[in-house]
Design a protein around this motif. Structure first.
Motif, PDB file in Angstrom:
ATOM      1  N   VAL A   1      63.019  38.756  38.731  1.00 21.06           N
ATOM      2  CA  VAL A   1      62.046  37.095  39.517  1.00 21.06           C
ATOM      3  C   VAL A   1      62.289  36.366  38.046  1.00 21.06           C
ATOM      4  O   VAL A   1      62.706  35.089  37.939  1.00 21.06           O
ATOM      5  CB  VAL A   1      59.953  37.192  38.669  1.00 21.06           C
ATOM      6  CG1 VAL A   1      59.843  35.673  38.168  1.00 21.06           C
ATOM      7  CG2 VAL A   1      60.078  38.394  40.337  1.00 21.06           C
ATOM      8  N   ALA A   2      62.218  36.562  36.860  1.00 20.11           N
ATOM      9  CA  ALA A   2      62.655  35.619  35.550  1.00 20.11           C
ATOM     10  C   ALA A   2      63.898  35.663  35.084  1.00 20.11           C
ATOM     11  O   ALA A   2      64.123  34.399  35.104  1.00 20.11           O
ATOM     12  CB  ALA A   2      62.387  36.888  34.022  1.00 20.11           C
ATOM     13  N   LYS A   3      65.146  37.143  35.133  1.00 19.38           N
ATOM     14  CA  LYS A   3      66.084  35.934  35.225  1.00 19.38           C
ATOM     15  C   LYS A   3      67.221  34.913  36.619  1.00 19.38           C
ATOM     16  O   LYS A   3      67.941  34.854  35.843  1.00 19.38           O
ATOM     17  CB  LYS A   3      67.047  37.412  36.287  1.00 19.38           C
ATOM     18  CG  LYS A   3      68.378  37.658  35.787  1.00 19.38           C
ATOM     19  CD  LYS A   3      69.506  38.967  35.468  1.00 19.38           C
ATOM     20  CE  LYS A   3      70.193  38.910  35.616  1.00 19.38           C
ATOM     21  NZ  LYS A   3      71.322  40.053  35.986  1.00 19.38           N
ATOM     22  N   TYR A   4      66.618  35.869  38.362  1.00 24.72           N
ATOM     23  CA  TYR A   4      66.790  34.203  38.552  1.00 24.72           C
ATOM     24  C   TYR A   4      66.189  33.230  38.902  1.00 24.72           C
ATOM     25  O   TYR A   4      66.188  32.724  39.721  1.00 24.72           O
ATOM     26  CB  TYR A   4      67.128  35.265  39.827  1.00 24.72           C
ATOM     27  CG  TYR A   4      67.952  35.730  40.099  1.00 24.72           C
ATOM     28  CD1 TYR A   4      68.991  35.677  40.043  1.00 24.72           C
ATOM     29  CD2 TYR A   4      68.142  37.478  39.983  1.00 24.72           C
ATOM     30  CE1 TYR A   4      70.416  36.928  39.687  1.00 24.72           C
ATOM     31  CE2 TYR A   4      68.963  38.311  40.282  1.00 24.72           C
ATOM     32  CZ  TYR A   4      70.028  37.801  39.804  1.00 24.72           C
ATOM     33  OH  TYR A   4      71.303  39.040  39.920  1.00 24.72           O
ATOM     34  N   ASP A   5      65.257  32.758  37.830  1.00 24.71           N
ATOM     35  CA  ASP A   5      63.933  32.417  37.635  1.00 24.71           C
ATOM     36  C   ASP A   5      63.205  31.222  39.228  1.00 24.71           C
ATOM     37  O   ASP A   5      63.132  30.833  39.599  1.00 24.71           O
ATOM     38  CB  ASP A   5      64.762  30.230  37.207  1.00 24.71           C
ATOM     39  CG  ASP A   5      64.026  29.118  37.391  1.00 24.71           C
ATOM     40  OD1 ASP A   5      63.062  29.731  37.315  1.00 24.71           O
ATOM     41  OD2 ASP A   5      64.820  27.890  37.480  1.00 24.71           O
ATOM     42  N   LEU A   6      63.209  32.557  39.891  1.00 28.78           N
ATOM     43  CA  LEU A   6      62.037  32.610  41.081  1.00 28.78           C
ATOM     44  C   LEU A   6      60.983  32.908  40.159  1.00 28.78           C
ATOM     45  O   LEU A   6      60.349  33.029  39.914  1.00 28.78           O
ATOM     46  CB  LEU A   6      62.593  33.884  41.959  1.00 28.78           C
ATOM     47  CG  LEU A   6      64.087  34.766  42.190  1.00 28.78           C
ATOM     48  CD1 LEU A   6      63.671  35.775  42.665  1.00 28.78           C
ATOM     49  CD2 LEU A   6      64.615  33.652  43.088  1.00 28.78           C
ATOM     50  N   SER A   7      60.379  32.412  41.834  1.00 32.14           N
ATOM     51  CA  SER A   7      58.735  32.016  41.537  1.00 32.14           C
ATOM     52  C   SER A   7      57.644  33.309  41.369  1.00 32.14           C
ATOM     53  O   SER A   7      56.530  33.655  41.116  1.00 32.14           O
ATOM     54  CB  SER A   7      58.138  30.609  42.502  1.00 32.14           C
ATOM     55  OG  SER A   7      58.436  31.376  43.669  1.00 32.14           O
ATOM     56  N   GLU A   8      58.266  34.226  42.838  1.00 33.19           N
ATOM     57  CA  GLU A   8      57.937  34.833  43.392  1.00 33.19           C
ATOM     58  C   GLU A   8      58.761  35.977  44.480  1.00 33.19           C
ATOM     59  O   GLU A   8      59.881  35.838  44.460  1.00 33.19           O
ATOM     60  CB  GLU A   8      56.481  34.775  44.270  1.00 33.19           C
ATOM     61  CG  GLU A   8      56.938  34.275  45.738  1.00 33.19           C
ATOM     62  CD  GLU A   8      55.633  34.192  46.281  1.00 33.19           C
ATOM     63  OE1 GLU A   8      55.758  35.155  47.708  1.00 33.19           O
ATOM     64  OE2 GLU A   8      55.012  34.083  45.694  1.00 33.19           O
ATOM     65  N   VAL A   9      58.564  37.705  44.389  1.00 32.70           N
ATOM     66  CA  VAL A   9      59.372  38.442  44.839  1.00 32.70           C
ATOM     67  C   VAL A   9      58.102  39.222  45.342  1.00 32.70           C
ATOM     68  O   VAL A   9      57.404  39.844  44.434  1.00 32.70           O
ATOM     69  CB  VAL A   9      60.701  39.487  43.739  1.00 32.70           C
ATOM     70  CG1 VAL A   9      61.076  40.488  44.205  1.00 32.70           C
ATOM     71  CG2 VAL A   9      61.070  38.591  43.361  1.00 32.70           C
TER      72      VAL A   9
ATOM     73  N   ALA B   1      59.388  36.747  31.619  1.00 31.81           N
ATOM     74  CA  ALA B   1      59.140  35.220  32.589  1.00 31.81           C
ATOM     75  C   ALA B   1      59.207  34.357  30.488  1.00 31.81           C
ATOM     76  O   ALA B   1      59.883  33.564  31.396  1.00 31.81           O
ATOM     77  CB  ALA B   1      57.799  34.996  32.975  1.00 31.81           C
ATOM     78  N   ALA B   2      59.287  34.677  29.843  1.00 26.49           N
ATOM     79  CA  ALA B   2      59.894  34.083  28.598  1.00 26.49           C
ATOM     80  C   ALA B   2      61.530  33.871  28.517  1.00 26.49           C
ATOM     81  O   ALA B   2      61.606  32.800  27.870  1.00 26.49           O
ATOM     82  CB  ALA B   2      59.221  34.449  27.615  1.00 26.49           C
ATOM     83  N   VAL B   3      62.133  34.187  29.283  1.00 31.75           N
ATOM     84  CA  VAL B   3      63.715  34.055  29.112  1.00 31.75           C
ATOM     85  C   VAL B   3      63.841  32.694  29.573  1.00 31.75           C
ATOM     86  O   VAL B   3      63.406  32.393  29.892  1.00 31.75           O
ATOM     87  CB  VAL B   3      64.572  35.081  29.695  1.00 31.75           C
ATOM     88  CG1 VAL B   3      66.049  35.111  29.670  1.00 31.75           C
ATOM     89  CG2 VAL B   3      63.775  36.624  29.456  1.00 31.75           C
ATOM     90  N   PRO B   4      64.764  32.308  27.998  1.00 29.86           N
ATOM     91  CA  PRO B   4      65.536  31.087  28.713  1.00 29.86           C
ATOM     92  C   PRO B   4      66.222  30.645  29.728  1.00 29.86           C
ATOM     93  O   PRO B   4      67.287  31.966  30.512  1.00 29.86           O
ATOM     94  CB  PRO B   4      66.278  30.478  27.685  1.00 29.86           C
ATOM     95  CG  PRO B   4      66.387  31.919  26.557  1.00 29.86           C
ATOM     96  CD  PRO B   4      65.446  32.826  27.116  1.00 29.86           C
ATOM     97  N   VAL B   5      66.079  29.834  30.585  1.00 31.75           N
ATOM     98  CA  VAL B   5      66.621  28.911  31.567  1.00 31.75           C
ATOM     99  C   VAL B   5      68.198  28.338  31.383  1.00 31.75           C
ATOM    100  O   VAL B   5      67.909  27.317  30.609  1.00 31.75           O
ATOM    101  CB  VAL B   5      65.453  28.410  32.224  1.00 31.75           C
ATOM    102  CG1 VAL B   5      66.471  28.079  33.694  1.00 31.75           C
ATOM    103  CG2 VAL B   5      64.449  28.959  33.007  1.00 31.75           C
ATOM    104  N   ALA B   6      69.100  29.798  32.382  1.00 28.95           N
ATOM    105  CA  ALA B   6      70.887  28.902  31.986  1.00 28.95           C
ATOM    106  C   ALA B   6      70.665  27.874  32.908  1.00 28.95           C
ATOM    107  O   ALA B   6      71.503  26.966  32.924  1.00 28.95           O
ATOM    108  CB  ALA B   6      71.441  29.986  32.431  1.00 28.95           C
ATOM    109  N   ALA B   7      69.852  27.608  33.742  1.00 26.35           N
ATOM    110  CA  ALA B   7      70.471  26.242  34.416  1.00 26.35           C
ATOM    111  C   ALA B   7      70.467  24.812  33.906  1.00 26.35           C
ATOM    112  O   ALA B   7      71.001  24.124  34.031  1.00 26.35           O
ATOM    113  CB  ALA B   7      69.785  26.400  35.502  1.00 26.35           C
TER     114      ALA B   7
END
Length: 168
Positions: A29-37, A83-89
């Motif tokens: 969820v965090a790595k791919y910046d998804l809202s849910e799995v 979830a606090a991982v910075p977003v690479a986008a």
């Protein structure tokens, strides 16, 4: 927390939940910046989701929610940290997926990867493949630079506009 609907067996809660699998879902969820799995396996239903704030709010304020048995409540803290991982986008050198599909870093399982971290690329160099509906699409470099990060693993699912690599 909400418990999933449906009947449960008389097995103990620990037997129904694979804590490591749920932790991996939280990381996805965090790595791919998804809202849910969400996954279903027989009587086990696991949904890992996080609420997103407005774009002005920092990503680290996302509140994770895990809807499973009571045995997974202690994973909420792990999900919050992940979830606090910075977003690479947000990075300028991000190569993004032009479609939904499956990313492949190599032409075949026994071939060497198209690029690795540290590889120097020029415009038009093949970086990876994204397979969608049995069609393999070349993802090529749009600019020259050095591959500083590969954000997907071989065979992983990707979403539209998901960052795949960082080229600086």
């Amino acid at each position: 927390m909400k418990k999933p609907s449906g009947s449960r067996s008389d097995e103990p809660e620990q037997g129904l939940v694979d804590i490591a699998a749920i932790d991996q879902l939280a990381q996805i969820v965090a790595k791919y910046d998804l809202s849910e799995v969400e996954i279903d396996r027989g009587e086990l239903h696991v949904r890992v989701a996080r609420e997103r704030g407005s774009p002005a709010q920092p990503q680290s304020t996302a509140t994770p929610q895990i809807a499973t048995t009571a045995a997974t409540r202690r994973l909420a803290e792990t999900v919050a940290e992940t979830a606090a991982v910075p977003v690479a986008a947000d990075l300028a050198g991000a190569v993004k997926s032009p479609m939904v599909g499956t990313a492949y870093l190599r032409a075949s399982p026994d071939a060497k990867p198209f690029v690795e971290i540290g590889s120097v690329v020029k415009p038009g160099d093949k970086l990876l493949l994204v397979e969608a509906m049995k069609t393999f699409n070349d993802i090529v470099a749009t600019r020259a630079g050095k591959v500083v990060n590969i954000l997907v693993t071989d065979g992983s699912p990707v979403e539209y506009a998901q960052p795949l690599m960082i080229i600086e």
